[in-house]
Write a protein that holds these residues in place. Sequence first.
Motif, PDB file in Angstrom:
ATOM      1  N   VAL A  83       0.771   5.354 -11.057  1.00 43.48           N
ATOM      2  CA  VAL A  83      -0.078   5.678 -10.345  1.00 43.48           C
ATOM      3  C   VAL A  83      -0.971   7.069 -10.243  1.00 43.48           C
ATOM      4  O   VAL A  83       0.017   8.218  -9.854  1.00 43.48           O
ATOM      5  N   PRO A  84      -2.201   6.772 -11.421  1.00 43.51           N
ATOM      6  CA  PRO A  84      -2.456   8.367 -10.974  1.00 43.51           C
ATOM      7  C   PRO A  84      -3.831   8.404  -9.982  1.00 43.51           C
ATOM      8  O   PRO A  84      -4.152   9.870 -10.542  1.00 43.51           O
TER       9      PRO A  84
ATOM     10  N   PHE B 299      -6.797   6.531  -2.236  1.00 36.55           N
ATOM     11  CA  PHE B 299      -7.916   5.966  -3.184  1.00 36.55           C
ATOM     12  C   PHE B 299      -7.413   4.249  -3.418  1.00 36.55           C
ATOM     13  O   PHE B 299      -7.777   3.470  -3.349  1.00 36.55           O
ATOM     14  N   MET B 300      -5.684   4.171  -3.499  1.00 31.65           N
ATOM     15  CA  MET B 300      -5.142   2.891  -3.870  1.00 31.65           C
ATOM     16  C   MET B 300      -5.709   2.053  -2.433  1.00 31.65           C
ATOM     17  O   MET B 300      -6.073   0.509  -2.178  1.00 31.65           O
ATOM     18  N   VAL B 301      -5.869   2.303  -1.245  1.00 33.21           N
ATOM     19  CA  VAL B 301      -5.970   1.562   0.313  1.00 33.21           C
ATOM     20  C   VAL B 301      -7.844   1.059  -0.467  1.00 33.21           C
ATOM     21  O   VAL B 301      -8.365  -0.036  -0.412  1.00 33.21           O
ATOM     22  N   ALA B 302      -8.347   2.113  -0.513  1.00 27.66           N
ATOM     23  CA  ALA B 302     -10.163   1.637  -0.670  1.00 27.66           C
ATOM     24  C   ALA B 302     -10.120   0.605  -2.073  1.00 27.66           C
ATOM     25  O   ALA B 302     -11.079  -0.114  -1.640  1.00 27.66           O
TER      26      ALA B 302
ATOM     27  N   THR C   8       8.528  -4.478  -7.889  1.00 29.84           N
ATOM     28  CA  THR C   8       9.445  -3.783  -8.547  1.00 29.84           C
ATOM     29  C   THR C   8       9.701  -2.944  -7.592  1.00 29.84           C
ATOM     30  O   THR C   8      10.435  -1.443  -7.228  1.00 29.84           O
ATOM     31  N   GLY C   9       9.150  -2.906  -6.427  1.00 28.79           N
ATOM     32  CA  GLY C   9       9.159  -2.471  -4.799  1.00 28.79           C
ATOM     33  C   GLY C   9       8.424  -1.782  -4.672  1.00 28.79           C
ATOM     34  O   GLY C   9       9.248   0.019  -4.186  1.00 28.79           O
ATOM     35  N   ARG C  10       7.402  -0.669  -5.407  1.00 26.89           N
ATOM     36  CA  ARG C  10       7.044   0.455  -5.700  1.00 26.89           C
ATOM     37  C   ARG C  10       5.965   0.908  -4.160  1.00 26.89           C
ATOM     38  O   ARG C  10       5.385  -0.701  -3.960  1.00 26.89           O
ATOM     39  N   TRP C  11       6.527   0.924  -3.420  1.00 21.03           N
ATOM     40  CA  TRP C  11       4.914   1.080  -2.249  1.00 21.03           C
ATOM     41  C   TRP C  11       3.886   1.202  -2.869  1.00 21.03           C
ATOM     42  O   TRP C  11       3.267   0.685  -1.749  1.00 21.03           O
TER      43      TRP C  11
ATOM     44  N   VAL D 141       1.779  -0.593  -4.511  1.00 20.30           N
ATOM     45  CA  VAL D 141       1.725  -1.346  -5.113  1.00 20.30           C
ATOM     46  C   VAL D 141       1.483  -2.437  -3.989  1.00 20.30           C
ATOM     47  O   VAL D 141       0.979  -2.817  -4.063  1.00 20.30           O
ATOM     48  N   LEU D 142       2.554  -1.818  -2.983  1.00 22.57           N
ATOM     49  CA  LEU D 142       2.171  -2.938  -1.786  1.00 22.57           C
ATOM     50  C   LEU D 142       1.364  -2.525  -1.005  1.00 22.57           C
ATOM     51  O   LEU D 142       0.655  -3.585   0.138  1.00 22.57           O
ATOM     52  N   LEU D 143       0.798  -1.146  -1.421  1.00 17.82           N
ATOM     53  CA  LEU D 143       0.188  -0.550   0.115  1.00 17.82           C
ATOM     54  C   LEU D 143      -1.823  -1.268  -0.751  1.00 17.82           C
ATOM     55  O   LEU D 143      -2.226  -1.591  -0.101  1.00 17.82           O
ATOM     56  N   PHE D 144      -1.159  -1.362  -1.820  1.00 14.25           N
ATOM     57  CA  PHE D 144      -2.803  -2.596  -2.204  1.00 14.25           C
ATOM     58  C   PHE D 144      -2.664  -3.078  -1.637  1.00 14.25           C
ATOM     59  O   PHE D 144      -4.326  -3.828  -1.828  1.00 14.25           O
ATOM     60  N   VAL D 145      -1.431  -4.265  -1.930  1.00 11.88           N
ATOM     61  CA  VAL D 145      -1.726  -5.526  -2.307  1.00 11.88           C
ATOM     62  C   VAL D 145      -2.113  -5.855  -0.950  1.00 11.88           C
ATOM     63  O   VAL D 145      -2.776  -6.599  -0.228  1.00 11.88           O
ATOM     64  N   GLY D 146      -1.519  -4.398   0.089  1.00 14.31           N
ATOM     65  CA  GLY D 146      -1.982  -5.258   1.667  1.00 14.31           C
ATOM     66  C   GLY D 146      -3.416  -5.039   2.334  1.00 14.31           C
ATOM     67  O   GLY D 146      -4.013  -5.262   2.705  1.00 14.31           O
ATOM     68  N   ALA D 147      -3.589  -4.108   1.319  1.00 17.34           N
ATOM     69  CA  ALA D 147      -5.536  -3.475   1.410  1.00 17.34           C
ATOM     70  C   ALA D 147      -6.244  -4.810   0.925  1.00 17.34           C
ATOM     71  O   ALA D 147      -6.917  -5.035   0.912  1.00 17.34           O
TER      72      ALA D 147
END
Lengths: 144, 145
Positions: free
Chosen positions: A80-81, A86-89, B111-114, B116-122
Amino acid sequence: MFETAFTPITALIGGVLIGLSAVLFMALHGRIAGATGILAGILMPNSLHERLTRGLFLLGMITAPLAYLLVTGAMPAVQVPVSAGFMVASGVLVGIGVTLANGCTSGHGVCGMARLSLRSIAATMTFMIVTFATVFVLRHVLGA
Amino acid sequence: MKLISTFLIGLLFGAGIVISGMGNPAKVLNFFDIAGSWDPSLIFVMGGALITTFIGYRLVLARPRPVFESKFSVPSNTTIDARLIGGSAIFGLGWGIAGFCPGGALPVMGTGRWEVLLFVGALIVGIVGTRIAVKALSAPQARSA
């Protein structure tokens, strides 16, 4: 920013598997295998049956990294770069966009394009161009 | 059989995503970065998926019906409007920011990576919020009644 290796063979194998999944979902269940439709069908289903079937599809998807771990001995690379903000947005924007457009890379880009749907071709060209432009601006204009 | 097949088809989809690298945001962003650290792998992912689906759909849709259902549920909507183009543009903007599309992110939740979970939550907030907003805007009378 991470450098990533050019991996045409695994990319092609993975792509064919995604295609086979789409073909089997149509052959057996008569439906488009789009990730947006799968997730939306779990969150806001039209019926309990829809939530159950989409939920099983999602469960299968999530099992894939574990299957990959069993076969190769390592989890698939997830680099994740960008920052958490940025991930949330990005997640919110992607959610808004795919809901308005009724589809994403899998639904429009693979299934719709394979049906030669003009709607899906228009959607895919739009998001591909905007994604190229966004990455160019963020990396080479703003230097993020 | 019907339910097991759904799980296995999802597993096949997820396997394709993790093997191809579509579940790796750095790889996806590098595909879009022709002016920088370009990685053309995604052309092969899209090409392999598209050719397989194109041929497979020709064979499948020539049949009278799917195995487990009475008919094929293929989208009949053909309108190319501002909602489709605007939505696709917003999706492209989001995809370019972090390199995750829904199909890439959902399998790698495993993979349990946080991150990824943050992105999917958003992503879920974006999908549900937009659904509610569209419903409220398209049927104001029904809501006030």
